[in-house]
Design a protein around this motif. Sequence first.
Motif, PDB file in Angstrom:
ATOM      1  N   LEU A 124      -9.694  -2.173   4.086  1.00  0.00           N
ATOM      2  CA  LEU A 124      -8.939  -2.934   5.121  1.00  0.00           C
ATOM      3  C   LEU A 124      -8.154  -1.966   6.138  1.00  0.00           C
ATOM      4  O   LEU A 124      -7.868  -2.471   7.284  1.00  0.00           O
ATOM      5  N   LYS A 141      -9.807 -13.894   0.040  1.00  0.00           N
ATOM      6  CA  LYS A 141     -11.277 -13.314   0.300  1.00  0.00           C
ATOM      7  C   LYS A 141     -11.544 -12.222  -0.704  1.00  0.00           C
ATOM      8  O   LYS A 141     -12.921 -11.938  -1.084  1.00  0.00           O
ATOM      9  N   LEU A 195      -2.362  -1.878   6.466  1.00  0.00           N
ATOM     10  CA  LEU A 195      -1.855  -3.373   7.020  1.00  0.00           C
ATOM     11  C   LEU A 195      -0.516  -3.097   7.394  1.00  0.00           C
ATOM     12  O   LEU A 195       0.476  -2.218   6.960  1.00  0.00           O
ATOM     13  N   THR A 199       3.575  -5.473   2.261  1.00  0.00           N
ATOM     14  CA  THR A 199       2.964  -5.900   2.867  1.00  0.00           C
ATOM     15  C   THR A 199       3.098  -7.197   3.584  1.00  0.00           C
ATOM     16  O   THR A 199       3.652  -8.077   2.747  1.00  0.00           O
ATOM     17  N   LYS A 202     -11.243  -3.361  -3.364  1.00  0.00           N
ATOM     18  CA  LYS A 202     -11.955  -3.277  -2.045  1.00  0.00           C
ATOM     19  C   LYS A 202     -10.977  -3.251  -1.090  1.00  0.00           C
ATOM     20  O   LYS A 202     -11.295  -2.995  -0.056  1.00  0.00           O
ATOM     21  N   SER A 203      -9.544  -3.595  -1.259  1.00  0.00           N
ATOM     22  CA  SER A 203      -8.563  -3.521  -0.292  1.00  0.00           C
ATOM     23  C   SER A 203      -8.285  -2.306   0.524  1.00  0.00           C
ATOM     24  O   SER A 203      -7.795  -2.384   1.613  1.00  0.00           O
ATOM     25  N   VAL A 223      -5.735 -12.088   2.848  1.00  0.00           N
ATOM     26  CA  VAL A 223      -6.563 -11.190   1.923  1.00  0.00           C
ATOM     27  C   VAL A 223      -6.834 -11.707   0.641  1.00  0.00           C
ATOM     28  O   VAL A 223      -8.275 -11.548   0.247  1.00  0.00           O
ATOM     29  N   ARG A 248      -0.480 -11.850   5.763  1.00  0.00           N
ATOM     30  CA  ARG A 248      -1.641 -11.330   5.628  1.00  0.00           C
ATOM     31  C   ARG A 248      -2.069 -11.234   4.292  1.00  0.00           C
ATOM     32  O   ARG A 248      -3.391 -11.429   3.945  1.00  0.00           O
ATOM     33  N   ASN A 270      -4.474   3.331  -0.056  1.00  0.00           N
ATOM     34  CA  ASN A 270      -4.445   2.060   0.842  1.00  0.00           C
ATOM     35  C   ASN A 270      -4.827   0.795  -0.040  1.00  0.00           C
ATOM     36  O   ASN A 270      -4.870  -0.350   0.434  1.00  0.00           O
ATOM     37  N   GLN A 305       0.989  -1.291  -0.019  1.00  0.00           N
ATOM     38  CA  GLN A 305       0.026  -0.043  -0.074  1.00  0.00           C
ATOM     39  C   GLN A 305       0.937   1.089   0.078  1.00  0.00           C
ATOM     40  O   GLN A 305       2.117   1.436   0.659  1.00  0.00           O
TER      41      GLN A 305
END
Length: 283
Positions: free
Chosen positions: A157, A182, A160, A171, A153-154, A179, A175, A201, A116
Amino acid sequence: MKKTRHLTKEQIAEYHSNGFIIVPNLFDLEEIQPLYTACEKYPDIWAAESYYKNSDGSSNSFVCYSHLSDSLLGVFPRIARMVDSVEAILGEESYHFHSKLVRKKAYSKSNLDWHQDYGTWYHYGCIFPDLITCGIAITDITRENGCMQVVKKSHLLGLLKHMRLGDSEVTDPERIQKVLDKLEIVFCEMKAGDALFFHANLLHRSTPNYTNKMRIIFHCTYNRMSNEPYKEEWKAHHSYQPLNKLSDLAIREGHYNGIFNQQDFFQAENEEDKGIGLAYSKF
């Protein structure tokens, strides 16, 4: 007189929902042609590149700057259709944070890890992740030549955990895997002149260029006026400066002085600066 190309309400809603939007033909081919030609015919521009290593040992590079000259590189970030789009999304006056001219050479093995952008800009002292990057395709951007991949859509979150791998802030791989179980990966393929607006982000990465042609993308990043860094060491180059917005016709009518002459660039002087760059060099 060509009108400013404003984002629609639907596009703005899509950005907030997914963390990014692709806007086809934000720039015409004749507008980006001078920059493409200069990158091809005058390779001296790449002498200003900063290099950094990824976790796999491959190397990435970019030409980066924040202060805007009267050259084409200084004009692009001030074009009305870009600034208006950013401010429509952020809902506030915004300013130029920095820009990067990024290339992948033909057959480059360069591999950009998942990250990110706010994972870095958080450390600058920007309180909110209210920064937007507009990536303009200077060449066609495809899966084969290493287009950006984003995780839809991250941005929802939040920030991170990031860690230092190679010279990069990436990142947490554990994790990331959870992610990706999903959320959907989107390959952001674009034609030259298309633009990708994405949230600070939003998780993103890119893969090697498997083609025999150079891939070029031009990233212009903007920050909300009220979100400038509070850390003193970053204020010199990333604090709020009023943006002198230019007409959408500025490039077509040739209102710029050269392509990248008179432009100051960041260049890393030591290991701590890699991937960020604190020192300016005059091109």
